[in-house]
Every structure is written in C-alpha cells, then in structure tokens.
Motif scaffolding. Structure first.
Motif, mmCIF file in Angstrom:
data_model
loop_
_atom_site.group_PDB
_atom_site.id
_atom_site.type_symbol
_atom_site.label_atom_id
_atom_site.label_comp_id
_atom_site.label_asym_id
_atom_site.label_seq_id
_atom_site.Cartn_x
_atom_site.Cartn_y
_atom_site.Cartn_z
ATOM 1 N N ASP A 147 -9.550 -8.333 6.216
ATOM 2 C CA ASP A 147 -10.619 -7.526 6.789
ATOM 3 C C ASP A 147 -10.150 -6.700 7.982
ATOM 4 N N ALA A 148 -9.017 -7.089 8.578
ATOM 5 C CA ALA A 148 -8.485 -6.356 9.732
ATOM 6 C C ALA A 148 -7.531 -5.234 9.327
ATOM 7 N N LEU A 149 -7.287 -5.072 8.026
ATOM 8 C CA LEU A 149 -6.407 -3.989 7.584
ATOM 9 C C LEU A 149 -6.985 -2.635 7.995
ATOM 10 N N PRO A 150 -6.130 -1.651 8.245
ATOM 11 C CA PRO A 150 -6.643 -0.332 8.661
ATOM 12 C C PRO A 150 -7.171 0.500 7.500
ATOM 13 N N PHE A 151 -7.369 -0.129 6.364
ATOM 14 C CA PHE A 151 -7.941 0.537 5.190
ATOM 15 C C PHE A 151 -8.761 -0.502 4.429
ATOM 16 N N GLY B 76 -1.052 5.844 2.993
ATOM 17 C CA GLY B 76 -1.846 5.437 4.130
ATOM 18 C C GLY B 76 -2.877 4.370 3.835
ATOM 19 N N GLY B 77 -2.728 3.712 2.692
ATOM 20 C CA GLY B 77 -3.665 2.653 2.305
ATOM 21 C C GLY B 77 -4.656 3.084 1.245
ATOM 22 N N ASN C 11 -3.852 0.355 -2.676
ATOM 23 C CA ASN C 11 -3.448 -0.909 -2.079
ATOM 24 C C ASN C 11 -3.783 -2.093 -2.973
ATOM 25 N N TRP D 281 0.815 -1.204 0.000
ATOM 26 C CA TRP D 281 0.000 0.000 0.000
ATOM 27 C C TRP D 281 0.850 1.256 0.000
#
Length: 260
Positions: A176-180, A154-155, A158, A151
């Motif tokens: 699904d736990a990615l911060p974006f 900041g995502g 990606n 990424w």
C-alpha cells in the motif's frame, strides 16, 4: 512485461511443476522447474534469478541450469547469471548446495568466467534491469524469506509476488506504500482451511487466511493463486470460490502467460 508460468504447484508430482516464473525471457522468479520447462536455447537467455527463499522447491533448478549452461561460459563470452536475494538466502545456497559436496560451486567454475554470481539485495532498495525495477520485501515464511515487486514505466505496469508466506502485515503495508497502485498480485493458497493448524506451523495460507490477508490491502489488484498442494487442489479451489467472492482472481497453471 510478460510473465510465463514454468511451474506454480506446491507439490512435485507428474503434471505439477514446482515454482518458477520467467519474465521477458531473461528473468526468473524462483527456480523450481526451469530445466524441465525450458529448452537449452531458452535457458541460455536467462540472466537473473530472484529467489524468495532457500527451500528446495524454489531453488533446485539453479543447480541443473548452471550445469547446462557451462558450454556458454568456457569461452568467456557472456556475464554470469546473477542470483538475487537477501544475504541469508544466498548464504544458504552457497553453504548447503553450491558447496562442492552436494553440487559443484558454479560461482567459481569455470575459473576465468563463472556461470553464477551472487547479488545480495537490501529490502526496499530497487535493482534495475533494463527498464524493469525489482524490489524485495520480507514475508513470514522460511528464514529471510521475501517477496518481490516488479514494475516498468514508473509503475504503470507492475506485479507483486509474495512467494510462500503465512500471515504478514508488513508485506501488505509495503504494497500500500508503493508510489503506484498495485495492479497484479501472485500469492499462495497452499492448504484447505480445515488444515489451518498445519498452515500456521509451516507458515502458509489457506483460502480463509488469504481472504483475511487481502482485507489488509487497500489496493485491489488482480489476484493470481499459486502453490496449491496437489492432493488438496479441488478442495482449495472450491473454498476460494467462497472466500474470494468479490475479488478478481485466477488460478495459475503451467504454461500460462500473463501480460502486465
């Protein structure tokens, strides 16, 4: 971030290049068809190789790339190409390929400025290359196989790449736990669905299994399909039309360019 498809086939046949993707001219995801796809000047721009697993169709051109680049290192004028991956994968490459029996050990050649170096990764811990972050997450395939997420911004830009994989709940949970929100995904469909037993034994996916896996993912990224076994490609393509109805997907081809 621009991703160029050097090879995306699950078969080594004329017109079918083995797996390798080039990002922004300097980063490789796997190395199955690098030296047959890039001229020497392009090979010389490569700085990083992220390896999903140690099966030969994903790593073989590391050997020939190192041999081709030797002239650029004799004067000690550039840093080594870094091979990134989980420690067990790097150990397999060192033990079984770059071992001075199958191929020279280019991690010590030339002595004053080696062509290659190993860069072990830890799952979930990002490696930062310029403005690109790369993190690895284990998948269900060969020993210590893993996929990657890359990424920028900041995502905002990606892409995830499963590498070769069978069913794997933990990878989708990590996505699904990615911060974006995941926007692009490269994943596999190696065999037709009537060969599900073979897919299970070899830890690959069929179109039907792929749909089951994607149903585990809350995100709805654009899907890019790779690693179809060439003898079954037409059947796989037909099945994907049904199994991935409702998804935005595309079959990858050599020379495709994806702008993230």
């Amino acid at each position: 971030m621009q991703l160029r498809v050097l090879g995306c086939s699950g078969s080594d046949l004329p017109g079918h290049n083995l797996t390798s993707f080039c990002i922004d001219d300097t980063i490789l995801l796997d190395a199955g068809s690098v030296t047959s796809s890039l001229d020497l000047a392009a090979q010389a721009r490569l700085e990083h190789i992220f390896v999903t697993h140690s099966h030969l169709d994903h790593i073989k051109d590391i050997l020939f790339l190192a041999d081709n680049l030797i002239e650029f290192f004799t004067a000690g004028s550039r840093p080594p190409v870094q091979i990134h991956g989980l420690p067990e994968v790097l150990d397999a490459i060192a033990t079984h390929l770059l071992n001075d029996t199958i191929w020279p050990d280019f991690t010590v050649i030339p002595a004053e400025s080696p062509v290659l170096t190993y860069a072990p990764m830890t799952p979930g811990v990002p490696v930062v290359i310029g403005d690109i972050s790369v993190v690895t997450h284990p998948v269900n395939h060969a020993q210590a196989a893993s996929g990657y997420v890359l990424w920028q911004d900041g995502g905002a830009k990606n892409i995830a790449y499963t590498g070769d994989t069978g069913p794997c709940d933990s990878f989708w949970q990590a996505m699904d736990a990615l911060p974006f929100a995941l926007t692009h995904l490269i994943t596999e469909a190696s065999f037709p669905s009537d060969l599900a037993t073979l897919a299970a034994v070899s830890k690959h996916l069929t179109p039907r299994l792929l749909r089951t896996e994607l149903n585990k993912l809350r995100a709805r990224p654009g899907i890019f399909i790779y690693h179809m076994k060439a003898p079954f490609a037409a059947q796989i393509e037909h099945e994907l039309e049904h199994e991935l109805a409702g998804y935005s997907y595309r079959l990858l081809r050599e020379h495709d360019v994806i702008t993230i």
